[in-house]
Design a protein around this motif. Structure first.
Motif, short mmCIF file in Angstrom:
data_model
loop_
_atom_site.label_atom_id
_atom_site.label_comp_id
_atom_site.label_asym_id
_atom_site.label_seq_id
_atom_site.Cartn_x
_atom_site.Cartn_y
_atom_site.Cartn_z
N ASN A 133 0.89 -1.29 0.30
CA ASN A 133 -0.01 -0.06 0.11
C ASN A 133 0.58 1.32 0.03
O ASN A 133 0.39 2.42 0.10
CB ASN A 133 -0.87 0.04 1.22
CG ASN A 133 -1.85 -1.24 1.19
OD1 ASN A 133 -2.40 -1.58 -0.06
ND2 ASN A 133 -2.10 -1.49 2.35
N GLY A 134 2.06 1.22 -0.11
CA GLY A 134 2.82 2.37 -0.12
C GLY A 134 3.43 3.10 1.05
O GLY A 134 3.68 4.19 0.98
N THR A 135 3.19 2.30 2.32
CA THR A 135 3.72 2.84 3.52
C THR A 135 4.76 2.73 3.87
O THR A 135 5.62 3.16 5.08
CB THR A 135 2.81 2.37 4.54
OG1 THR A 135 2.69 0.74 4.69
CG2 THR A 135 1.16 2.70 4.43
N GLY A 136 5.96 2.24 3.05
CA GLY A 136 7.29 2.17 3.13
C GLY A 136 7.80 0.95 3.94
O GLY A 136 7.08 -0.07 3.95
N LEU A 137 8.67 1.16 4.28
CA LEU A 137 9.59 -0.03 5.12
C LEU A 137 8.87 -0.55 6.31
O LEU A 137 8.61 0.17 7.13
CB LEU A 137 11.11 0.29 5.35
CG LEU A 137 11.98 -0.85 5.92
CD1 LEU A 137 12.20 -1.58 5.09
CD2 LEU A 137 13.21 -0.09 6.67
#
Length: 404
Positions: free
Chosen positions: A72-76
């Motif tokens: 979902n693109g919330t990073g690491l």
């Protein structure tokens, strides 16, 4: 505890459709720069204790590391970054949206094998052809190079090998370890045995050919080498990838062997550092120096015993000392096992223990020859996904997609 950590990884991956990627650590990348590139707070590094800051400087270029990210693109979400073959950094996003840092063991399985091969071209080429394992072929030749002249071999001579190799997630991890080996040429057998991390012939005489001197004189050892240990008071894993020599600021530091300087400058928690590349895949590191001797720069060739700098307390240091690191093919080894004046010959109880061990290994090699035992092929081993409890995240491909 480690098992539960990774089982939580797996649950998180399943719930969030996380993706796990395997990547090589970029050349020139520091842990601080990695945090910056990922948009993570550098406070993660600055809040570490001195020993952990030093360890962060030990991440090797090209070493495979793993990242879990959210689709979902919330990073690491999490990362596993090996420091050495035994210990790795674990970064994990916590419930408050911040990140936790810890050192945890690297999970792997050890494969043991023994085999025998007739020489058709050369041991190096024949081992590669039979195993598809270049690292194993290199380890065999490297072990014998100081005690046997390979130009004496003829077609039909025999080589036999007993070795160990670490496997992580179906891939070789680290370097193979030659435990015992034999070359039978012109009806004479030449043996080599690994004993306490050194190589000896069947009479207990050391066959290593490269000797290092101490980098400092008349100083005490204040901290010894360890790849991994559990601290009983702090209840966490620690490591120290070198030997610390305590001494007064300004005490001369000497090159431990002939070689060429490949780095001279500041290196994070290690402060002022010189790295020297030597022959046979060795490299030495000299850290926390107060200053370099004039003229010490990258590309400069130095002789064994030449002054290269002076003890200091630069970087993350609690007092003047030299941190001395020794590496073979990029991997840290114990300097105290290599620094000596002359080759060793085993005596007394050690020799008796060695002879007993060598006889057992000679029997193993003899059986491999008698049975014409074929080696395991690396590509066959790699088809098996070794699902360890504390690596469950990377084994359940239904929960995660593994890239790289």
């Amino acid at each position: 505890m480690i098992r539960h950590v990774f089982l939580l990884f797996l649950t998180a991956a399943a719930l969030w459709s996380a993706v796990v990627e395997r990547k090589p650590w970029p050349s020139g990348e520091s842990f601080l720069r990695y945090l910056e590139h990922k948009g993570l707070p550098q406070k993660l590094y600055w809040d570490l204790e001195r020993e952990d800051k030093e360890l962060c400087e030990e991440i090797r270029a090209g070493v495979p590391y793993y990242e879990m990210t959210d689709d979902n693109g919330t990073g690491l979400l999490q990362a596993l970054i090996p420091i050495n073959d035994e210990l790795q950094i674990h970064l994990k996003r916590n419930a408050e949206g911040g990140y936790d840092f810890e050192m945890i063991p690297v999970a792997y399985q050890v494969i043991e094998d023994s085999f025998a091969l007739p020489v058709t071209r050369s041991p190096y080429q024949d081992i590669i052809a039979a195993t598809n394992n270049r690292k194993l072929a290199h380890a065999f030749v490297d072990a014998f190079k100081n005690s046997f002249d390979f130009t004496r071999l003829r077609k039909g001579d025999i080589v036999a090998v007993a070795y160990k190799e670490k496997m992580r997630l179906g891939r070789p991890y680290g370097l193979p370890s030659i435990e015992a080996a034999m070359i039978k040429s012109r009806k004479k057998a030449h043996y080599l045995f690994r004993y306490h991390d050194r190589y000896y012939d069947e009479k207990g005489r050391e066959v290593e050919g490269f000797l290092f001197r101490k980098p400092v004189n008349h100083v005490r050892i204040t901290s010894r080498f360890t790849l991994r240990r559990w601290h009983p008071v702090l209840h966490r894993y620690r490591a120290h990838l070198g030997v610390d020599f305590g001494g007064r600021t300004g005490t001369p530091i000497y090159a431990a062997a002939d070689g060429r300087i490949i780095f001279a400058g500041r290196l994070g928690g290690y402060g002022n550092v010189i790295k020297i590349r030597h022959r046979d895949g060795f490299m030495t590191l000299y850290a926390h120096m107060s200053k370099f001797r004039r003229g010490m720069r990258r590309g400069r060739y130095v002789k064994k015993g030449q002054v290269i700098g002076y003890i200091g307390s630069t970087g993350m240091s609690t007092g003047p000392h030299l941190h001395f690191g020794l590496y073979k093919n990029g991997r840290p080894i114990n300097p105290l096992g290599v620094i000596k004046v002359a080759k060793r010959t085993l005596y007394g109880k050690k020799r008796k223990d060695f002879i007993r061990y060598a006889e057992g290994m000679k029997k193993e090699l003899g059986e491999a020859v008698a049975q014409n035992r074929k080696p395991l092929r690396l590509d066959d081993l790699s088809k098996t996904r070794y699902c360890l409890d504390d690596e469950a995240l990377f084994c359940d491909i239904n929960a995660t997609r593994i890239g790289g």
